[in-house]
Structures are given as structure tokens and as C-alpha cells.
Design a protein around this motif. Sequence first.
Motif, PDB file in Angstrom:
ATOM      1  N   LYS A 176       8.731  26.342  23.574  1.00  0.00           N
ATOM      2  CA  LYS A 176       9.974  26.812  24.187  1.00  0.00           C
ATOM      3  C   LYS A 176      10.396  28.162  23.613  1.00  0.00           C
ATOM      4  N   ASP A 177      10.357  28.278  22.284  1.00  0.00           N
ATOM      5  CA  ASP A 177      10.751  29.541  21.641  1.00  0.00           C
ATOM      6  C   ASP A 177       9.761  30.661  21.946  1.00  0.00           C
ATOM      7  N   ALA A 178       8.463  30.319  21.994  1.00  0.00           N
ATOM      8  CA  ALA A 178       7.437  31.327  22.302  1.00  0.00           C
ATOM      9  C   ALA A 178       7.627  31.891  23.706  1.00  0.00           C
ATOM     10  N   LEU A 179       8.056  31.032  24.627  1.00  0.00           N
ATOM     11  CA  LEU A 179       8.267  31.470  26.004  1.00  0.00           C
ATOM     12  C   LEU A 179       9.451  32.429  26.111  1.00  0.00           C
ATOM     13  N   ASN A 180      10.362  32.358  25.155  1.00  0.00           N
ATOM     14  CA  ASN A 180      11.537  33.236  25.167  1.00  0.00           C
ATOM     15  C   ASN A 180      11.363  34.468  24.278  1.00  0.00           C
ATOM     16  N   SER A 181      10.154  34.694  23.794  1.00  0.00           N
ATOM     17  CA  SER A 181       9.895  35.832  22.912  1.00  0.00           C
ATOM     18  C   SER A 181       9.921  37.145  23.697  1.00  0.00           C
ATOM     19  N   LYS A 182      10.051  38.266  22.974  1.00  0.00           N
ATOM     20  CA  LYS A 182      10.174  39.578  23.609  1.00  0.00           C
ATOM     21  C   LYS A 182       8.832  40.295  23.741  1.00  0.00           C
ATOM     22  N   ASN A 183       7.922  40.044  22.801  1.00  0.00           N
ATOM     23  CA  ASN A 183       6.618  40.720  22.800  1.00  0.00           C
ATOM     24  C   ASN A 183       5.651  39.920  21.930  1.00  0.00           C
ATOM     25  N   SER A 184       4.443  40.425  21.776  1.00  0.00           N
ATOM     26  CA  SER A 184       3.425  39.670  21.043  1.00  0.00           C
ATOM     27  C   SER A 184       3.756  39.510  19.565  1.00  0.00           C
ATOM     28  N   LEU A 185       4.330  40.538  18.959  1.00  0.00           N
ATOM     29  CA  LEU A 185       4.666  40.441  17.536  1.00  0.00           C
ATOM     30  C   LEU A 185       5.743  39.377  17.319  1.00  0.00           C
ATOM     31  N   ASP A 186       6.706  39.342  18.215  1.00  0.00           N
ATOM     32  CA  ASP A 186       7.747  38.312  18.168  1.00  0.00           C
ATOM     33  C   ASP A 186       7.135  36.921  18.337  1.00  0.00           C
ATOM     34  N   THR A 187       6.209  36.807  19.270  1.00  0.00           N
ATOM     35  CA  THR A 187       5.538  35.527  19.515  1.00  0.00           C
ATOM     36  C   THR A 187       4.759  35.073  18.294  1.00  0.00           C
ATOM     37  N   LEU A 188       4.032  35.987  17.674  1.00  0.00           N
ATOM     38  CA  LEU A 188       3.242  35.632  16.495  1.00  0.00           C
ATOM     39  C   LEU A 188       4.132  35.157  15.347  1.00  0.00           C
ATOM     40  N   LEU A 189       5.275  35.783  15.180  1.00  0.00           N
ATOM     41  CA  LEU A 189       6.210  35.357  14.126  1.00  0.00           C
ATOM     42  C   LEU A 189       6.719  33.942  14.396  1.00  0.00           C
ATOM     43  N   ILE A 190       7.024  33.670  15.662  1.00  0.00           N
ATOM     44  CA  ILE A 190       7.496  32.340  16.048  1.00  0.00           C
ATOM     45  C   ILE A 190       6.419  31.288  15.793  1.00  0.00           C
ATOM     46  N   LEU A 191       5.202  31.588  16.202  1.00  0.00           N
ATOM     47  CA  LEU A 191       4.104  30.630  16.027  1.00  0.00           C
ATOM     48  C   LEU A 191       3.821  30.371  14.553  1.00  0.00           C
ATOM     49  N   LYS A 193       5.948  30.584  12.147  1.00  0.00           N
ATOM     50  CA  LYS A 193       7.069  29.798  11.624  1.00  0.00           C
ATOM     51  C   LYS A 193       6.867  28.315  11.923  1.00  0.00           C
ATOM     52  N   TYR A 194       6.459  28.012  13.143  1.00  0.00           N
ATOM     53  CA  TYR A 194       6.274  26.609  13.506  1.00  0.00           C
ATOM     54  C   TYR A 194       5.012  26.020  12.883  1.00  0.00           C
ATOM     55  N   LYS A 195       4.021  26.819  12.664  1.00  0.00           N
ATOM     56  CA  LYS A 195       2.821  26.336  11.959  1.00  0.00           C
ATOM     57  C   LYS A 195       3.196  25.921  10.539  1.00  0.00           C
ATOM     58  N   ALA A 196       4.053  26.717   9.900  1.00  0.00           N
ATOM     59  CA  ALA A 196       4.517  26.389   8.552  1.00  0.00           C
ATOM     60  C   ALA A 196       5.326  25.091   8.558  1.00  0.00           C
ATOM     61  N   LYS A 197       6.151  24.902   9.599  1.00  0.00           N
ATOM     62  CA  LYS A 197       6.930  23.668   9.723  1.00  0.00           C
ATOM     63  C   LYS A 197       6.014  22.455   9.842  1.00  0.00           C
ATOM     64  N   LEU A 198       4.962  22.622  10.641  1.00  0.00           N
ATOM     65  CA  LEU A 198       4.018  21.524  10.857  1.00  0.00           C
ATOM     66  C   LEU A 198       3.283  21.189   9.563  1.00  0.00           C
ATOM     67  N   ASP A 199       2.988  22.216   8.771  1.00  0.00           N
ATOM     68  CA  ASP A 199       2.294  22.011   7.495  1.00  0.00           C
ATOM     69  C   ASP A 199       3.145  21.252   6.491  1.00  0.00           C
ATOM     70  N   LYS A 200       4.474  21.257   6.706  1.00  0.00           N
ATOM     71  CA  LYS A 200       5.391  20.663   5.719  1.00  0.00           C
ATOM     72  C   LYS A 200       5.928  19.293   6.128  1.00  0.00           C
ATOM     73  N   ILE A 201       5.514  18.761   7.278  1.00  0.00           N
ATOM     74  CA  ILE A 201       6.065  17.471   7.693  1.00  0.00           C
ATOM     75  C   ILE A 201       5.592  16.368   6.748  1.00  0.00           C
ATOM     76  N   ASN A 202       6.404  15.336   6.635  1.00  0.00           N
ATOM     77  CA  ASN A 202       6.076  14.208   5.767  1.00  0.00           C
ATOM     78  C   ASN A 202       5.061  13.300   6.464  1.00  0.00           C
ATOM     79  N   ILE A 203       3.953  13.081   5.790  1.00  0.00           N
ATOM     80  CA  ILE A 203       2.913  12.216   6.347  1.00  0.00           C
ATOM     81  C   ILE A 203       2.557  11.116   5.359  1.00  0.00           C
ATOM     82  N   ASP A 204       2.016  10.035   5.887  1.00  0.00           N
ATOM     83  CA  ASP A 204       1.549   8.915   5.072  1.00  0.00           C
ATOM     84  C   ASP A 204       0.023   8.924   5.077  1.00  0.00           C
TER      85      ASP A 204
END
Length: 365
Positions: A176-191, A193-204
Motif C-alpha cells: 500500500k505504501d509503495a503504491l503511494n510513493s513518489k519515485n523509485s528512491l522513495d519506493t526503495l526506502l519504503i521497501l 523499511k518494511y523488510k527491516a520490520k519483517l526481520d524483527k517480528i517475533n517468531i517461534d
Amino acid sequence: MKITFPHLGNVYIAAKSLFDDLGIDYVIPPMSNKKALEIGSYYSPEEICLPFKIMIGNYIQSIEMGADTIIITGSCGPCRFGEYCEMQINLLKKLGYDLDFIVIDSPKDIGLKELLNRINKIGEISKKSKSEKLKALYNAYKIINLIDEIEDKAHYLAGYELNRGECKKILNNCKKDALNSKNSLDTLLILKKYKAKLDKINIDKNKNPIKVAIIGEIYTIIEPFSNLYIEDKLMDYGVCSKRRLSPSWWLKDTILKPLKINSLNIKKASREYLSLGIGGHAQECIGEAVLSKKDNFHGAIQIFPVGCMPEIVSKAILPSISKNEDFPIMTLVVDEMTGEAGFDTRIEAFLDLLERRKDNVLFGS
């Protein structure tokens, strides 16, 4: 010129960033939906496969939003997809639409010069410098790889997450956030950020979730609407899923194909059962089934549209793999008449089978 394109998984995110960087006017079709399928089914030949019908729906919805130029990729061997562009051009002309089709096909089929001419037809309307165009293309390549990586990781970690639904929420917000980005650099920053979030989720890590491979015809396994969002359903069930075919995989495979070094691991895995490419991605389907067993997955689900010739051949071979490798494989065939209730019931029954087999192995019975 106002460009549009059919949906195929995450392609729209990379395409948006590319056209934003190039300053090219474009229309992203509404995400594939029932209305698009109804439009496509109404105007398409009855016997044509599901991807064709959904694409026609994508086009017409985009045309209504002002699009006048359609970009589509070319064939993948002796498969009806190779005829799509001509059939779709003729169909849309009969409906009174005056459109320009730009078909990005393999250089071995149309020649390198012709391929460059078609690409230049897109690039020449951009006022950006050559270096800026190359940078935009490079960033789009990074974006499609990164979003596919995020999606792949979210689908797999869903089986290990402590907070059910967290991976799915992160993935959906990322798109959703990537679709609202302004350009490729903005998109890469968003992606990132979310990759880092995914790396930090709590798993068993002590969990032993069901692991399912998604194999089959490339469009119906990548475009979620066409497979009734099966990967979302598996995430909801707490199942790890893996799909090797993706837009970024297709891009790499296409680039390496002239050198004959594309997807060597898949080809090697398929050799015993299907040693030759017969069109579409039948060989990949077979190779992925074998690799999934070696990767300790519990089963695989093959998905393809009614009438898909290469996948019909794959379907005939998969029972031998299932028997020889002791590896359950279920086939789901989809078209515009596929009902979600029956679809879900079959998935749930297959997961129950895999769960029972896993428990029997665990307890040695």
C-alpha cells in the motif's frame, strides 16, 4: 501516449516507479477483481484461458481511465500466451478501441534490433537523459527483486510468527505504501523499511508448521486474484508457503535464457521426469515439485487455468513424483466459474492430510 499493462503480481509496483522516474504518463489498472473478470469473460472467446480474460478486463478498465498504449511481454514457448497480443489487439479493435500494443518479446524470437526498437518506443517519449533512464531501469530492477523478496519471506515466516497475522499485515501495508510513493528512491526506502520490520517480528523457532510449495502455471500462481488469494489463505492458516516463480525470477530467467544458464537447479531436478521444455513453465513445475521434497516441504499445490496445455502434461507426471518421492501433491484447476467455497474446502482437506502425515512421522507411527 498513456501507458498501461496487465497485472502480474508485484509488477505494478516496479512499473509505477519506472514510469514516475521517466516522467511517462501511465495508468495502473484497478487490482484484478470480479468486475475485470466479468468484462474479460464477456468479450473473450469462451474456450480461452483465464489469464487472457482477466487481462482483457485489466485493459478495458485502464482504457476507461485514459490509457491508449498497452505493454505486454511476449511468449514463453509453444503456449497460447504467444498468441495473446495478436488476439487481444484484434479483439479490442473489434470493440472499437484504437490502441498501440508494445510487445516485449525475446530477442531470439524477434531479433535484438527489433527488441531495442520496441523499448526505444517507450523511452523516446521520456525527456530524461540516457543516464537517468538507465538509473530508472536499474532502480526498477532493484524494486521488483526487493518486493518479491519481502513477499517470499512474509509467506514463509507466517508459519512461525507468534502474533498471527503480523506478516500479512506488514506485507499488505508495504504494498500500500509503495503504491503511494513518489519515485523509485522513495519506493526503495519504503521497501527497506518494511523488510527491516519483517526481520524483527517475533517468531517461534520451535514450531513445526506445515510447509507447502505453490507450483504450476506462472500467471495463476503469481497473480493472486486468479488463484483466489491462496497464499493469503495459507498465511491465515499459519502455513509456510514457498513459490519459486515470481516476476523477478522470470526476469532473471529471461535474461539468462540466451546463454542457456537459466534455472539450472530446476532443470536438473526435472531431468528424470521431464527433460525437455515443452512450453509454458511445465518443466519448472516438475523441477519445483522435486526440489520442494528435497527442501523438506510437506506437500505441493499445483495451480493452472482450465485448458493450459503445458500444465496438463505436468499434471499427468506429478502423480509419479508423488508416488516415487512419497510427496503429496494436489492440483487445483481454475477458471471464471471456480467457486471459493469448494476451493477452500479442498485446501483445508489437503492441509489436514499433511498435518496427519507430519504427526505420524513425528510420533513414529
